[in-house]
Design a protein around this motif. Sequence first.
Motif, PDB file in Angstrom:
ATOM      1  N   GLU A 163     -15.418   4.862  10.313  1.00  0.00           N
ATOM      2  CA  GLU A 163     -15.464   6.103   9.554  1.00  0.00           C
ATOM      3  C   GLU A 163     -14.081   6.747   9.566  1.00  0.00           C
ATOM      4  O   GLU A 163     -13.391   6.755  10.589  1.00  0.00           O
ATOM      5  CB  GLU A 163     -16.501   7.067  10.138  1.00  0.00           C
ATOM      6  CG  GLU A 163     -17.929   6.627   9.866  1.00  0.00           C
ATOM      7  CD  GLU A 163     -18.953   7.702  10.203  1.00  0.00           C
ATOM      8  OE1 GLU A 163     -18.530   8.842  10.491  1.00  0.00           O
ATOM      9  OE2 GLU A 163     -20.150   7.391  10.152  1.00  0.00           O
ATOM     10  N   THR A 164     -13.710   7.256   8.398  1.00  0.00           N
ATOM     11  CA  THR A 164     -12.457   7.987   8.257  1.00  0.00           C
ATOM     12  C   THR A 164     -12.714   9.171   7.337  1.00  0.00           C
ATOM     13  O   THR A 164     -13.870   9.552   7.120  1.00  0.00           O
ATOM     14  CB  THR A 164     -11.337   7.071   7.722  1.00  0.00           C
ATOM     15  OG1 THR A 164     -10.094   7.786   7.706  1.00  0.00           O
ATOM     16  CG2 THR A 164     -11.648   6.537   6.338  1.00  0.00           C
ATOM     17  N   ASP A 165     -11.663   9.755   6.812  1.00  0.00           N
ATOM     18  CA  ASP A 165     -11.779  10.970   6.009  1.00  0.00           C
ATOM     19  C   ASP A 165     -11.184  10.740   4.630  1.00  0.00           C
ATOM     20  O   ASP A 165     -10.088  10.178   4.505  1.00  0.00           O
ATOM     21  CB  ASP A 165     -11.027  12.103   6.723  1.00  0.00           C
ATOM     22  CG  ASP A 165     -11.115  13.412   5.967  1.00  0.00           C
ATOM     23  OD1 ASP A 165     -10.244  13.643   5.113  1.00  0.00           O
ATOM     24  OD2 ASP A 165     -12.046  14.189   6.229  1.00  0.00           O
ATOM     25  N   LEU A 206     -26.583   3.666   4.917  1.00  0.00           N
ATOM     26  CA  LEU A 206     -25.186   4.035   4.676  1.00  0.00           C
ATOM     27  C   LEU A 206     -25.057   4.968   3.479  1.00  0.00           C
ATOM     28  O   LEU A 206     -24.143   5.797   3.429  1.00  0.00           O
ATOM     29  CB  LEU A 206     -24.347   2.775   4.434  1.00  0.00           C
ATOM     30  CG  LEU A 206     -24.112   1.855   5.626  1.00  0.00           C
ATOM     31  CD1 LEU A 206     -23.364   0.604   5.185  1.00  0.00           C
ATOM     32  CD2 LEU A 206     -23.340   2.564   6.734  1.00  0.00           C
ATOM     33  N   PRO A 262     -16.349  12.740   4.950  1.00  0.00           N
ATOM     34  CA  PRO A 262     -16.439  11.493   5.712  1.00  0.00           C
ATOM     35  C   PRO A 262     -16.621  10.288   4.800  1.00  0.00           C
ATOM     36  O   PRO A 262     -17.360  10.337   3.815  1.00  0.00           O
ATOM     37  CB  PRO A 262     -17.671  11.702   6.597  1.00  0.00           C
ATOM     38  CG  PRO A 262     -17.850  13.180   6.677  1.00  0.00           C
ATOM     39  CD  PRO A 262     -17.383  13.712   5.357  1.00  0.00           C
ATOM     40  N   THR A 322     -17.340   6.030   5.094  1.00  0.00           N
ATOM     41  CA  THR A 322     -17.625   4.832   5.880  1.00  0.00           C
ATOM     42  C   THR A 322     -17.085   3.619   5.141  1.00  0.00           C
ATOM     43  O   THR A 322     -17.342   3.450   3.939  1.00  0.00           O
ATOM     44  CB  THR A 322     -19.135   4.662   6.097  1.00  0.00           C
ATOM     45  OG1 THR A 322     -19.637   5.783   6.821  1.00  0.00           O
ATOM     46  CG2 THR A 322     -19.423   3.395   6.892  1.00  0.00           C
ATOM     47  N   SER A 328     -23.849   9.964   0.531  1.00  0.00           N
ATOM     48  CA  SER A 328     -22.659   9.722   1.342  1.00  0.00           C
ATOM     49  C   SER A 328     -21.629   8.874   0.602  1.00  0.00           C
ATOM     50  O   SER A 328     -21.952   8.113  -0.314  1.00  0.00           O
ATOM     51  CB  SER A 328     -23.047   9.006   2.637  1.00  0.00           C
ATOM     52  OG  SER A 328     -23.921   9.787   3.414  1.00  0.00           O
ATOM     53  N   ALA A 343     -19.564   5.747   0.930  1.00  0.00           N
ATOM     54  CA  ALA A 343     -19.561   4.519   1.726  1.00  0.00           C
ATOM     55  C   ALA A 343     -19.061   3.379   0.868  1.00  0.00           C
ATOM     56  O   ALA A 343     -19.280   3.335  -0.352  1.00  0.00           O
ATOM     57  CB  ALA A 343     -20.947   4.212   2.274  1.00  0.00           C
ATOM     58  N   THR A 394     -12.275   7.658  12.958  1.00  0.00           N
ATOM     59  CA  THR A 394     -12.978   8.550  13.868  1.00  0.00           C
ATOM     60  C   THR A 394     -14.160   7.903  14.575  1.00  0.00           C
ATOM     61  O   THR A 394     -14.593   8.388  15.620  1.00  0.00           O
ATOM     62  CB  THR A 394     -13.482   9.788  13.110  1.00  0.00           C
ATOM     63  OG1 THR A 394     -14.340   9.373  12.029  1.00  0.00           O
ATOM     64  CG2 THR A 394     -12.305  10.572  12.536  1.00  0.00           C
ATOM     65  N   GLU A 395     -14.697   6.824  14.023  1.00  0.00           N
ATOM     66  CA  GLU A 395     -15.886   6.202  14.619  1.00  0.00           C
ATOM     67  C   GLU A 395     -15.921   4.731  14.235  1.00  0.00           C
ATOM     68  O   GLU A 395     -15.470   4.345  13.156  1.00  0.00           O
ATOM     69  CB  GLU A 395     -17.155   6.902  14.131  1.00  0.00           C
ATOM     70  CG  GLU A 395     -18.422   6.488  14.873  1.00  0.00           C
ATOM     71  CD  GLU A 395     -19.625   7.316  14.474  1.00  0.00           C
ATOM     72  OE1 GLU A 395     -20.757   6.837  14.673  1.00  0.00           O
ATOM     73  OE2 GLU A 395     -19.433   8.442  13.964  1.00  0.00           O
ATOM     74  N   THR A 396     -16.489   3.911  15.134  1.00  0.00           N
ATOM     75  CA  THR A 396     -16.564   2.471  14.905  1.00  0.00           C
ATOM     76  C   THR A 396     -17.946   1.958  15.280  1.00  0.00           C
ATOM     77  O   THR A 396     -18.522   2.376  16.290  1.00  0.00           O
ATOM     78  CB  THR A 396     -15.515   1.728  15.758  1.00  0.00           C
ATOM     79  OG1 THR A 396     -14.210   2.195  15.416  1.00  0.00           O
ATOM     80  CG2 THR A 396     -15.589   0.227  15.545  1.00  0.00           C
ATOM     81  N   GLU A 439     -18.041  -1.565  10.836  1.00  0.00           N
ATOM     82  CA  GLU A 439     -18.033  -0.281  10.138  1.00  0.00           C
ATOM     83  C   GLU A 439     -17.075   0.681  10.838  1.00  0.00           C
ATOM     84  O   GLU A 439     -17.076   0.767  12.072  1.00  0.00           O
ATOM     85  CB  GLU A 439     -19.431   0.354  10.140  1.00  0.00           C
ATOM     86  CG  GLU A 439     -20.508  -0.473   9.469  1.00  0.00           C
ATOM     87  CD  GLU A 439     -21.879   0.187   9.568  1.00  0.00           C
ATOM     88  OE1 GLU A 439     -21.944   1.388   9.902  1.00  0.00           O
ATOM     89  OE2 GLU A 439     -22.892  -0.508   9.328  1.00  0.00           O
TER      90      GLU A 439
END
Length: 280
Positions: free
Chosen positions: A99-101, A141, A106, A108, A146, A148, A78-80, A97
Amino acid sequence: MPDTLRIASINVNGIRAAVRNGMHAWLDEADVDIMALQEVRATADQLREALPGWELINDEALAKGRAGVAIASRVPVTETRRGLDGDDVDAAGRWLEVETDLGGVPLTIVSAYVHSGEVGTPKQEAKWAFLDAMEQRMPRLAADGSLALITGDLNVGHRELDIRNWKGNVKRAGFLPRERAYFDRIFGAAGEEVTGVDGSTGTGLGWVDVGRRFHGEVDGPYTWWSSRGKAFDNDTGWRIDYHVATPALSERVRGYWIGRAPSWDTRWSDHAPVVVDYAL
């Protein structure tokens, strides 16, 4: 439906060479969901040709045919983010880096390739700058509990257990006391003062060395072997490829293994894949 996400960290020592030498046969058996790759040494087009069918995100080094990191995924990303902060940090092709699920939460994932370094040269200065920037990035992070994960060839053996011939390497890059002290802080209790093996003090970050926690107080198991002599055959190796997880993620570890080739001539990289299953 699977109840785990399988993540592999692999220094491929050149993705095109790895594929020629049998990487796909290993992948067919390993059933990996996400690969964090280091030393890719390829353009984006060459990477897509080498790994068809994967979602691919990469960061190339400035020098052609050097370094390079990538994430290859079977699940949506979803994000880089690329690189580390700092004007003096050489992070091109070394820090990626995504991001996924993970089960609705979330996650990282970082693919990192720390400089190898060389005592008394600019290569070591580049390594210090990179490790400084990495140490500064990690608390952000891990904020707010979170999930990560930092994976990759971190080019430091943290403890004597991590290098078979540690006595012969205490003055060499990869096992310098100052390098190891970074890892003392990274794995030290969060928020507490940590005294490093070099005598320095700093604040513990509270991250978890998944491999060491999983295997306990044993030699290795190693992930890289020199091409000199019979290092591979004698298992005279280094454990320098890591899964470094936040505490919340470390509690989800369900399996850990190193894909060591059965023999020298069946290897497709000089590093072995480090594979971990994380519960969804």
